[in-house]
Design a protein around this motif. Structure first.
Motif, PDB file in Angstrom:
ATOM      1  N   TYR A  73       0.843  -1.193   0.000  1.00  0.00           N
ATOM      2  CA  TYR A  73       0.000   0.000   0.000  1.00  0.00           C
ATOM      3  C   TYR A  73       0.882   1.248   0.000  1.00  0.00           C
ATOM      4  O   TYR A  73       2.056   1.203   0.344  1.00  0.00           O
ATOM      5  CB  TYR A  73      -0.934   0.015   1.219  1.00  0.00           C
ATOM      6  CG  TYR A  73      -0.233   0.182   2.543  1.00  0.00           C
ATOM      7  CD1 TYR A  73      -0.035   1.443   3.099  1.00  0.00           C
ATOM      8  CD2 TYR A  73       0.255  -0.918   3.250  1.00  0.00           C
ATOM      9  CE1 TYR A  73       0.629   1.615   4.309  1.00  0.00           C
ATOM     10  CE2 TYR A  73       0.912  -0.766   4.455  1.00  0.00           C
ATOM     11  CZ  TYR A  73       1.090   0.505   4.977  1.00  0.00           C
ATOM     12  OH  TYR A  73       1.749   0.665   6.175  1.00  0.00           O
ATOM     13  N   TRP A  74       0.277   2.355  -0.418  1.00  0.00           N
ATOM     14  CA  TRP A  74       0.932   3.661  -0.396  1.00  0.00           C
ATOM     15  C   TRP A  74       0.087   4.593   0.468  1.00  0.00           C
ATOM     16  O   TRP A  74      -1.142   4.535   0.428  1.00  0.00           O
ATOM     17  CB  TRP A  74       1.035   4.256  -1.797  1.00  0.00           C
ATOM     18  CG  TRP A  74       1.908   3.492  -2.750  1.00  0.00           C
ATOM     19  CD1 TRP A  74       3.194   3.760  -3.091  1.00  0.00           C
ATOM     20  CD2 TRP A  74       1.543   2.327  -3.503  1.00  0.00           C
ATOM     21  NE1 TRP A  74       3.665   2.853  -4.001  1.00  0.00           N
ATOM     22  CE2 TRP A  74       2.663   1.960  -4.285  1.00  0.00           C
ATOM     23  CE3 TRP A  74       0.377   1.566  -3.606  1.00  0.00           C
ATOM     24  CZ2 TRP A  74       2.652   0.873  -5.140  1.00  0.00           C
ATOM     25  CZ3 TRP A  74       0.362   0.479  -4.449  1.00  0.00           C
ATOM     26  CH2 TRP A  74       1.492   0.137  -5.206  1.00  0.00           C
TER      27      TRP A  74
ATOM     28  N   GLU B 105      -4.259   3.837   7.517  1.00  0.00           N
ATOM     29  CA  GLU B 105      -3.116   2.928   7.516  1.00  0.00           C
ATOM     30  C   GLU B 105      -3.172   1.988   8.724  1.00  0.00           C
ATOM     31  O   GLU B 105      -2.884   0.787   8.615  1.00  0.00           O
ATOM     32  CB  GLU B 105      -1.811   3.718   7.526  1.00  0.00           C
ATOM     33  CG  GLU B 105      -0.570   2.828   7.510  1.00  0.00           C
ATOM     34  CD  GLU B 105       0.714   3.639   7.610  1.00  0.00           C
ATOM     35  OE1 GLU B 105       1.782   3.094   7.279  1.00  0.00           O
ATOM     36  OE2 GLU B 105       0.641   4.805   8.038  1.00  0.00           O
TER      37      GLU B 105
ATOM     38  N   GLN C 241       4.570  -1.041   3.224  1.00  0.00           N
ATOM     39  CA  GLN C 241       4.336   0.340   2.804  1.00  0.00           C
ATOM     40  C   GLN C 241       5.381   0.754   1.771  1.00  0.00           C
ATOM     41  O   GLN C 241       6.568   0.491   1.940  1.00  0.00           O
ATOM     42  CB  GLN C 241       4.411   1.288   4.003  1.00  0.00           C
ATOM     43  CG  GLN C 241       4.152   2.745   3.647  1.00  0.00           C
ATOM     44  CD  GLN C 241       4.530   3.691   4.762  1.00  0.00           C
ATOM     45  OE1 GLN C 241       5.498   4.430   4.660  1.00  0.00           O
ATOM     46  NE2 GLN C 241       3.762   3.664   5.844  1.00  0.00           N
TER      47      GLN C 241
END
Length: 334
Positions: A101-102, A114, A126
């Protein structure tokens, strides 16, 4: 079209505006105060709803997708999704297939989303986003300037026309060789000159203190501003073409401006909004002005890249101006 009469009306209208110190001061001070306030209030993002981008949402399987109060937005292009993330249009981007994920570190919402993602998928890694991060004040700048232009265009033209009509100024002008098209055109170009001058002063002044994010061309930005202001002024002329009451024109102008202020992406992104809402926004000139300016500022878009928005503004301007000149009423009698 008599150019001598045309420029005489333009000159008279400009002198009238610049002699009104209160209107001139407010046109310059209002957007500056808004930008300063927004820069202090929001450290990273101004949206209250969580928006999470998902690569290939239709093929993703996860119980996290059932989480309430989060809008999941499908993206096919990872580059487009990462651009939206850097511009605060979404708070987090997930690739369930790649288990990664970003997140935008400057987004308060992104921080909490997050935590939710890691609670559900602790093994996801990440990845950092590339490029210069955009502050919320950079993102909201086109909206604030566009909103100020909208009010200046609509109210600056609408109230003036109605006041002229009530004071019988228009009735006297009707007795001259001046045509309705010449008068309407002169009012349009006068307000266009005023709006661009005041907006330019505001941008330069604020840029000195905030050092705004700018990737595109200032010439392209000026063209977007000119066409957007032209469209909004034409709309103001259309609204005021028949009105004979200051109270009525006030209500009509508010009815025209408030939907644009809410639905045109001034304060928040319409990413993930219902399609019906986006469809309504497409018919608002401020939507295309803000979208075009924002793409030039934050994405470095060229005129070709924003040709859709420019085309819509041009068509709207032609329709508004034609209808405004056709239905224009000189007299105050009902």
């Amino acid at each position: 079209m008599n150019l001598k009469r045309f420029f005489a009306v333009v000159k008279a209208r400009n002198i009238e505006f610049f002699r009104d110190k209160s209107s001139l001061s407010w046109s310059l001070a209002f957007p500056i105060l808004i930008i300063i306030a927004m820069s202090f209030i929001f450290s990273g993002n101004g949206k209250a709803v969580y928006k999470v981008g998902v690569l290939d949402l239709n093929e993703a399987t996860s119980s996290f997708l059932d989480t309430q109060h989060i809008d999941f937005i499908d993206y096919k292009s990872i580059e487009k999704a990462k651009l939206k993330l850097s511009q605060f249009s979404i708070d987090l981007l997930i690739d369930f297939k790649g288990q990664q994920y970003w997140v935008n570190q400057d987004s308060p919402q992104g921080y909490f989303v997050e935590k939710l993602v890691l609670a559900e998928h602790p093994t996801f890694r990440q990845l950092a986003t590339q490029g210069k991060k955009i502050r919320y004040v950079d993102w909201v700048l086109p909206g604030v300037l566009g909103m100020n232009m909208m009010f200046s265009c609509l109210f600056g033209v609408g109230y003036v026309i109605v006041r002229y009509r009530k004071n019988a100024v228009l009735k006297r002008l009707k007795a001259t060789p001046l045509s309705a098209f010449e008068f309407v055109s002169a009012q349009l170009f006068s307000r266009l000159f005023i709006v661009i001058c005041t907006t330019t002063v505001v941008y330069i002044g604020c840029n000195f203190f905030f050092d705004f994010y700018m990737l595109g061309s200032y010439v392209d930005l000026l063209i977007v501003g000119l066409l957007g202001a032209f469209s909004l002024i034409s709309l103001g002329l259309l609204v005021a073409c028949q009105s004979k009451s200051e109270e009525l024109i006030g209500g009509l102008l508010n009815l025209t401006s408030w939907p644009m202020m809410i639905l045109s992406g001034v304060w928040f992104s319409l990413e993930g909004a219902p399609e019906s809402l986006k469809l309504v926004a497409e018919f608002l000139p401020l939507t295309h002005l803000v979208a075009g300016a924002r793409k030039v500022l934050t994405e470095g878009a060229t005129l070709v890249d924003i040709s859709y928005h420019l085309g819509i503004l041009a068509v709207m301007s032609l329709i508004f101006l034609s209808l405004g000149a056709y239905f224009f009423n000189w007299n105050a009698e009902r």
